[in-house]
Design a protein around this motif. Structure first.
Motif, PDB file in Angstrom:
ATOM      1  N   GLY A 127      35.194  34.153 -51.643  1.00  0.00           N
ATOM      2  CA  GLY A 127      35.489  35.425 -52.587  1.00  0.00           C
ATOM      3  C   GLY A 127      36.685  36.117 -52.284  1.00  0.00           C
ATOM      4  O   GLY A 127      36.901  37.182 -52.766  1.00  0.00           O
ATOM      5  N   GLU A 128      37.655  35.309 -51.213  1.00  0.00           N
ATOM      6  CA  GLU A 128      38.742  36.051 -51.079  1.00  0.00           C
ATOM      7  C   GLU A 128      39.963  35.988 -52.130  1.00  0.00           C
ATOM      8  O   GLU A 128      40.878  36.684 -52.332  1.00  0.00           O
ATOM      9  N   ILE A 129      39.815  34.961 -52.972  1.00  0.00           N
ATOM     10  CA  ILE A 129      40.732  34.612 -54.147  1.00  0.00           C
ATOM     11  C   ILE A 129      39.917  34.097 -55.364  1.00  0.00           C
ATOM     12  O   ILE A 129      38.900  33.694 -55.106  1.00  0.00           O
ATOM     13  N   PRO A 130      40.481  34.344 -56.450  1.00  0.00           N
ATOM     14  CA  PRO A 130      39.863  33.849 -57.810  1.00  0.00           C
ATOM     15  C   PRO A 130      39.490  32.407 -57.969  1.00  0.00           C
ATOM     16  O   PRO A 130      40.393  31.718 -57.536  1.00  0.00           O
ATOM     17  N   ALA A 131      38.310  32.273 -58.385  1.00  0.00           N
ATOM     18  CA  ALA A 131      38.095  30.788 -58.949  1.00  0.00           C
ATOM     19  C   ALA A 131      39.166  30.403 -59.830  1.00  0.00           C
ATOM     20  O   ALA A 131      39.748  31.165 -60.483  1.00  0.00           O
ATOM     21  N   GLY A 132      39.687  29.061 -59.613  1.00  0.00           N
ATOM     22  CA  GLY A 132      40.679  28.605 -60.605  1.00  0.00           C
ATOM     23  C   GLY A 132      41.883  28.582 -59.881  1.00  0.00           C
ATOM     24  O   GLY A 132      42.881  28.410 -60.524  1.00  0.00           O
ATOM     25  N   ALA A 166      53.171  32.874 -45.378  1.00  0.00           N
ATOM     26  CA  ALA A 166      51.558  33.175 -45.386  1.00  0.00           C
ATOM     27  C   ALA A 166      51.361  34.508 -46.138  1.00  0.00           C
ATOM     28  O   ALA A 166      50.450  34.273 -46.765  1.00  0.00           O
ATOM     29  N   ALA A 167      51.822  35.539 -45.617  1.00  0.00           N
ATOM     30  CA  ALA A 167      51.485  36.630 -46.294  1.00  0.00           C
ATOM     31  C   ALA A 167      51.612  37.042 -47.411  1.00  0.00           C
ATOM     32  O   ALA A 167      50.916  37.327 -48.278  1.00  0.00           O
ATOM     33  N   VAL A 168      52.921  36.468 -47.962  1.00  0.00           N
ATOM     34  CA  VAL A 168      53.278  36.598 -49.444  1.00  0.00           C
ATOM     35  C   VAL A 168      52.516  35.880 -50.295  1.00  0.00           C
ATOM     36  O   VAL A 168      52.065  36.306 -51.360  1.00  0.00           O
ATOM     37  N   VAL A 169      52.253  34.487 -49.838  1.00  0.00           N
ATOM     38  CA  VAL A 169      51.360  33.601 -50.735  1.00  0.00           C
ATOM     39  C   VAL A 169      50.051  34.128 -50.923  1.00  0.00           C
ATOM     40  O   VAL A 169      49.188  33.798 -51.818  1.00  0.00           O
ATOM     41  N   SER A 170      49.389  34.543 -49.620  1.00  0.00           N
ATOM     42  CA  SER A 170      48.024  35.088 -49.553  1.00  0.00           C
ATOM     43  C   SER A 170      47.958  36.266 -50.681  1.00  0.00           C
ATOM     44  O   SER A 170      46.991  36.220 -51.392  1.00  0.00           O
TER      45      SER A 170
END
Length: 181
Positions: A127-132, A166-170
């Protein structure tokens, strides 16, 4: 043959590496090398293509940013290794005009993206990032900053660049900016 090529690239660079020198170092006739590869560039491309097939371990730190940081640090470490960098530099240079080199580079990145996709899948499951969220786009965005520094601006790369990417992409993934269209 791979060891002889790598030693030559490190010792004299691509410009000084010849089929004759590789054959002598490998203890084979130069005609054998010419018949099989035809050029130093083709030998490098084949070596790269073989190495590109290998899977790399993917960390499971429990967070998207931690997993991406581990992956980016691993990639930067490989790119900072003199032998790896010498081979990568040749393939990137050859890819401009050689379809085999272009295919090897494309296959390399496709393999790395597929290998790292579980990082994104785990982050979605937590649940850290949206599905899709587009796993391929996450991994491409992660690598873009340090490859741009190496091959476009000529700036040095290091662990801090890996951590920043990594920080920016996350952050972008959490914000839903890297979802499939």
């Amino acid at each position: 043959m791979a060891a002889a090529l790598q030693e030559e690239l490190l010792e004299v660079g691509y410009g000084g590496t010849t089929i004759d020198r590789i054959a002598k170092r490998a203890g084979v006739a130069k005609t054998t090398v010419y018949r099989r590869w035809g050029s130093v560039g083709q030998l490098v491309v084949e070596l790269f293509a073989e190495a590109a097939g290998g899977r790399i371990p993917i960390a499971d730190t429990g967070s998207l940013e931690g997993d991406l940081r581990a992956l980016a640090r691993s990639a930067v470490a490989v790119l900072l290794h003199p032998q790896s960098r010498a081979i990568f530099d040749v393939v990137v240079r050859e890819a401009v005009h050689d379809p085999a080199a272009r295919a090897a580079l494309t296959d390399f990145f496709a393999g790395r993206v597929a290998n790292a996709a579980p990082i994104v899948e785990r982050a979605v499951a937590r649940g850290e990032i949206p599905a899709g969220t587009d796993a391929a786009e996450v991994i491409r965005q992660l690598g873009a900053p340090y490859y741009a520094r190496m091959y476009i601006t000529g700036d040095p790369i290091g662990e801090a660049d890996a951590d920043r990417a990594a920080a920016v992409v996350s952050l972008a993934a959490r914000a839903g900016l890297l979802k499939s269209s």
